[in-house]
Design a protein around this motif. Structure first.
Motif, PDB file in Angstrom:
ATOM      1  N   ALA A 168      14.034  45.839  37.768  1.00 14.65           N
ATOM      2  CA  ALA A 168      13.711  46.007  39.110  1.00 14.65           C
ATOM      3  C   ALA A 168      13.842  47.212  39.749  1.00 14.65           C
ATOM      4  O   ALA A 168      13.003  47.880  40.484  1.00 14.65           O
ATOM      5  CB  ALA A 168      14.767  45.016  40.086  1.00 14.65           C
ATOM      6  N   ALA A 169      14.881  48.264  39.280  1.00  8.83           N
ATOM      7  CA  ALA A 169      14.794  49.733  39.372  1.00  8.83           C
ATOM      8  C   ALA A 169      13.694  50.414  39.036  1.00  8.83           C
ATOM      9  O   ALA A 169      13.141  51.231  39.990  1.00  8.83           O
ATOM     10  CB  ALA A 169      16.132  50.107  38.886  1.00  8.83           C
ATOM     11  N   ILE A 170      13.149  50.146  37.829  1.00  8.26           N
ATOM     12  CA  ILE A 170      12.049  50.803  37.171  1.00  8.26           C
ATOM     13  C   ILE A 170      10.726  50.254  38.110  1.00  8.26           C
ATOM     14  O   ILE A 170       9.779  50.962  38.352  1.00  8.26           O
ATOM     15  CB  ILE A 170      11.669  50.454  35.919  1.00  8.26           C
ATOM     16  CG1 ILE A 170      13.255  51.174  35.084  1.00  8.26           C
ATOM     17  CG2 ILE A 170      10.467  50.882  35.221  1.00  8.26           C
ATOM     18  CD1 ILE A 170      13.034  50.631  33.612  1.00  8.26           C
ATOM     19  N   ALA A 171      10.674  49.040  38.473  1.00  7.95           N
ATOM     20  CA  ALA A 171       9.643  48.401  39.294  1.00  7.95           C
ATOM     21  C   ALA A 171       9.591  49.148  40.466  1.00  7.95           C
ATOM     22  O   ALA A 171       8.450  49.390  41.226  1.00  7.95           O
ATOM     23  CB  ALA A 171       9.779  46.935  39.472  1.00  7.95           C
ATOM     24  N   MET A 172      10.838  49.475  41.181  1.00  5.16           N
ATOM     25  CA  MET A 172      10.878  50.266  42.560  1.00  5.16           C
ATOM     26  C   MET A 172      10.223  51.528  42.313  1.00  5.16           C
ATOM     27  O   MET A 172       9.363  51.992  43.010  1.00  5.16           O
ATOM     28  CB  MET A 172      12.156  50.139  42.865  1.00  5.16           C
ATOM     29  CG  MET A 172      12.509  51.070  44.148  1.00  5.16           C
ATOM     30  SD  MET A 172      14.122  51.447  44.728  1.00  5.16           S
ATOM     31  CE  MET A 172      14.761  52.206  43.440  1.00  5.16           C
ATOM     32  N   ALA A 173      10.790  52.150  41.144  1.00  4.19           N
ATOM     33  CA  ALA A 173      10.007  53.600  40.896  1.00  4.19           C
ATOM     34  C   ALA A 173       8.476  53.724  40.806  1.00  4.19           C
ATOM     35  O   ALA A 173       7.796  54.425  40.986  1.00  4.19           O
ATOM     36  CB  ALA A 173      10.814  54.191  39.669  1.00  4.19           C
ATOM     37  N   ALA A 174       8.188  52.713  39.895  1.00  3.23           N
ATOM     38  CA  ALA A 174       6.696  52.305  39.781  1.00  3.23           C
ATOM     39  C   ALA A 174       5.967  52.277  40.762  1.00  3.23           C
ATOM     40  O   ALA A 174       4.780  52.816  41.345  1.00  3.23           O
ATOM     41  CB  ALA A 174       6.416  51.335  38.677  1.00  3.23           C
ATOM     42  N   GLY A 175       6.396  51.232  41.914  1.00  3.20           N
ATOM     43  CA  GLY A 175       5.952  50.919  43.270  1.00  3.20           C
ATOM     44  C   GLY A 175       5.836  52.454  44.079  1.00  3.20           C
ATOM     45  O   GLY A 175       4.750  52.637  44.753  1.00  3.20           O
ATOM     46  N   LEU A 176       6.872  52.967  44.040  1.00  5.68           N
ATOM     47  CA  LEU A 176       6.935  54.396  44.699  1.00  5.68           C
ATOM     48  C   LEU A 176       5.837  55.301  44.449  1.00  5.68           C
ATOM     49  O   LEU A 176       5.187  56.150  45.344  1.00  5.68           O
ATOM     50  CB  LEU A 176       8.285  54.981  44.728  1.00  5.68           C
ATOM     51  CG  LEU A 176       8.544  56.292  45.649  1.00  5.68           C
ATOM     52  CD1 LEU A 176       8.346  56.070  46.993  1.00  5.68           C
ATOM     53  CD2 LEU A 176       9.920  56.667  45.150  1.00  5.68           C
ATOM     54  N   ALA A 177       5.736  55.240  42.812  1.00  6.21           N
ATOM     55  CA  ALA A 177       4.767  56.220  42.314  1.00  6.21           C
ATOM     56  C   ALA A 177       3.318  56.107  42.903  1.00  6.21           C
ATOM     57  O   ALA A 177       2.666  56.879  43.363  1.00  6.21           O
ATOM     58  CB  ALA A 177       4.921  56.215  40.794  1.00  6.21           C
ATOM     59  N   THR A 178       2.958  54.664  42.588  1.00  7.58           N
ATOM     60  CA  THR A 178       1.568  54.303  43.286  1.00  7.58           C
ATOM     61  C   THR A 178       1.549  54.602  44.754  1.00  7.58           C
ATOM     62  O   THR A 178       0.564  54.953  45.176  1.00  7.58           O
ATOM     63  CB  THR A 178       1.763  52.742  42.933  1.00  7.58           C
ATOM     64  OG1 THR A 178       1.739  52.495  41.620  1.00  7.58           O
ATOM     65  CG2 THR A 178       0.341  52.320  43.351  1.00  7.58           C
ATOM     66  N   GLY A 179       2.488  54.218  45.557  1.00  3.48           N
ATOM     67  CA  GLY A 179       2.459  54.531  46.943  1.00  3.48           C
ATOM     68  C   GLY A 179       2.091  56.182  47.305  1.00  3.48           C
ATOM     69  O   GLY A 179       1.332  56.342  48.032  1.00  3.48           O
ATOM     70  N   ILE A 180       2.980  56.933  46.705  1.00  2.00           N
ATOM     71  CA  ILE A 180       2.894  58.253  47.008  1.00  2.00           C
ATOM     72  C   ILE A 180       1.347  58.842  46.457  1.00  2.00           C
ATOM     73  O   ILE A 180       0.990  59.758  47.302  1.00  2.00           O
ATOM     74  CB  ILE A 180       3.987  59.161  46.168  1.00  2.00           C
ATOM     75  CG1 ILE A 180       5.218  58.532  46.797  1.00  2.00           C
ATOM     76  CG2 ILE A 180       3.863  60.458  46.392  1.00  2.00           C
ATOM     77  CD1 ILE A 180       5.609  58.890  48.311  1.00  2.00           C
ATOM     78  N   ILE A 200       9.327  53.857  52.161  1.00  2.00           N
ATOM     79  CA  ILE A 200       8.919  53.086  50.966  1.00  2.00           C
ATOM     80  C   ILE A 200      10.111  52.902  50.203  1.00  2.00           C
ATOM     81  O   ILE A 200      10.333  51.438  49.763  1.00  2.00           O
ATOM     82  CB  ILE A 200       7.659  53.646  50.032  1.00  2.00           C
ATOM     83  CG1 ILE A 200       6.528  53.883  50.800  1.00  2.00           C
ATOM     84  CG2 ILE A 200       7.460  52.931  48.913  1.00  2.00           C
ATOM     85  CD1 ILE A 200       5.361  54.609  50.111  1.00  2.00           C
ATOM     86  N   THR A 201      11.002  53.722  49.766  1.00  2.00           N
ATOM     87  CA  THR A 201      12.176  53.740  48.985  1.00  2.00           C
ATOM     88  C   THR A 201      12.923  52.669  49.471  1.00  2.00           C
ATOM     89  O   THR A 201      13.507  51.570  48.747  1.00  2.00           O
ATOM     90  CB  THR A 201      12.889  55.009  48.510  1.00  2.00           C
ATOM     91  OG1 THR A 201      11.980  55.975  47.846  1.00  2.00           O
ATOM     92  CG2 THR A 201      14.287  54.667  47.710  1.00  2.00           C
ATOM     93  N   LEU A 202      13.233  52.785  50.831  1.00  2.00           N
ATOM     94  CA  LEU A 202      14.167  51.812  51.451  1.00  2.00           C
ATOM     95  C   LEU A 202      13.393  50.371  51.486  1.00  2.00           C
ATOM     96  O   LEU A 202      14.118  49.341  51.347  1.00  2.00           O
ATOM     97  CB  LEU A 202      14.379  52.438  52.996  1.00  2.00           C
ATOM     98  CG  LEU A 202      15.282  53.620  53.108  1.00  2.00           C
ATOM     99  CD1 LEU A 202      15.073  54.068  54.525  1.00  2.00           C
ATOM    100  CD2 LEU A 202      16.713  53.166  52.662  1.00  2.00           C
ATOM    101  N   GLY A 203      12.253  50.312  51.707  1.00  2.00           N
ATOM    102  CA  GLY A 203      11.680  48.952  51.830  1.00  2.00           C
ATOM    103  C   GLY A 203      11.305  48.203  50.550  1.00  2.00           C
ATOM    104  O   GLY A 203      11.765  46.976  50.507  1.00  2.00           O
TER     105      GLY A 203
END
Length: 358
Positions: A168-180, A200-203
């Motif tokens: 889940a932590a890696i998924a968060m990092a991937a989602g953040l990278a995509t958003g940025i 985005i990180t908090l979300g």
């Protein structure tokens, strides 16, 4: 038994009084944000805004107002004069936002003005440094990135350590990278990009139910916002030393939060989910003596640095003084209560029961 600041049977209901803590934090944060809005943003130092800094040493006492008056005819924009070092050092820092004037010209203007308006005083220009506006802008962007990536890596680490949810932590990092990446395509300025990344990180922490990470990240953002707000209210400049202090604050605050989270995790073993509020309260009370001792001794050392360290590290020590004090507060009254609100056993009925007993 040895001396203990907090008795072993202490049972303060920290979760029950969390709303009061939230109100205090929110009030201080809003005051800081209001100051930033009124002043048009942070007051950047030479490192970030660009310009020149001149260090001058006199052979006898000179008042700051005298020096300002003498340099008033130099036609240097954004002139700021402040004392530097100990009182009997007779040293001053002269800052100017001029970045398109040759350094030799600035040195000559300052020397001529002092010789003319302050006759009989011996002085020496000990240092003249220049930072171009492009370099200052790049440094400002890199500083913001450093703060953000520190918070992001901390969120990933806490998610893996305390919740064993590395995927889940890696998924968060991937989602953040995509958003940025998508936001960069829109050409958004770096400051707004970092703010969006933080949101985005908090979300993502909330959406993926990474409660420990969410509590830690909100506490860190809380500490940084209050420190920046206090500097704005006091009219202090933001430079590279301030950013170094902020990163130090993040590390110290995280250490205190991890101590509390570790005890919560240990106490959760074998206990029912319905006892989550009691578990958190017990954990904070059990670590309270250590928190007071470590934070108290650290603040005492920093207070000495702030009072006796001289002008070179004065603002750095002030940032640490504010940040570590607030960081200790947030570990108890922000990180843990956020974990209670979004973690296991955080049902509406239990929250009402906790508030009824507070």
């Amino acid at each position: 038994m040895g001396f203990q600041i907090i008795k072993p049977n202490t049972n303060i209901n920290f979760i029950g009084i969390r709303r009061i803590a939230y109100i205090i934090s929110l009030t201080v944060i809003l005051a800081g944000l209001g100051s930033l809005l009124v002043k048009g943003g942070p007051q950047y130092g030479i490192d970030f805004a660009g310009g020149m800094i001149v260090q001058i040493k006199f052979d006898q006492q000179v008042e700051v107002d005298q020096l300002k008056s003498a340099l008033g005819d130099t036609d240097l924009p954004g002139l700021v004069v402040q004392s530097f070092g100990q009182e009997d050092d007779y040293e001053f820092l002269v800052r100017t936002s001029a970045s398109d004037i040759p350094s030799d010209t600035v040195r000559k203007r300052v020397s001529d003005a002092l010789s003319s308006d302050l006759p009989g005083l011996g002085f020496e220009v000990q240092r003249l440094e220049m930072v171009g506006p492009k370099v200052g802008s790049d440094l400002r962007s890199k500083a913001l990135e450093a703060v953000f990536y520190a918070v992001l890596i901390i969120a990933i680490y806490i998610s893996g350590r305390f919740e064993q949810r590395w995927f889940a932590a890696i998924a968060m990092a991937a989602g953040l990278a995509t958003g940025i990446y998508l936001l960069k395509l829109l050409g958004i300025p770096m400051a707004w990009l970092i703010l969006a990344a933080m949101l985005i990180t908090l979300g993502l922490c909330w959406f993926l139910k990474l409660s420990f990470a969410l509590g830690a990240v909100i506490a860190l953002v809380h500490d940084v916002l209050i420190t920046v707000g206090v500097f704005s209210v006091l009219g202090k400049e933001f430079d590279l030393t301030t950013i170094a202090a902020v990163l130090t604050i993040i590390g110290y605050s995280l250490n205190d939060t991890i101590i509390v989270f570790d005890r919560i995790r240990e106490n959760m073993k074998g206990r029912a989910r319905e006892d989550f509020a009691a578990t958190i309260n017990a954990s904070i009370n059990q670590t309270l003596s250590r928190t007071i001792l470590t934070s108290g001794t650290t603040l005492l050392v920093i207070l000495c640095l702030w009072m006796f360290g001289g002008g070179v590290i004065h603002d750095f020590a002030l940032a640490l003084l504010v940040g570590i004090g607030i960081g200790t507060f947030s570990s108890i009254f922000v990180a843990a209560p956020i974990l209670f609100s979004f973690g296991p056993g955080s049902s509406l009925d239990e929250r009402k029961e906790v508030e009824a007993t507070s």
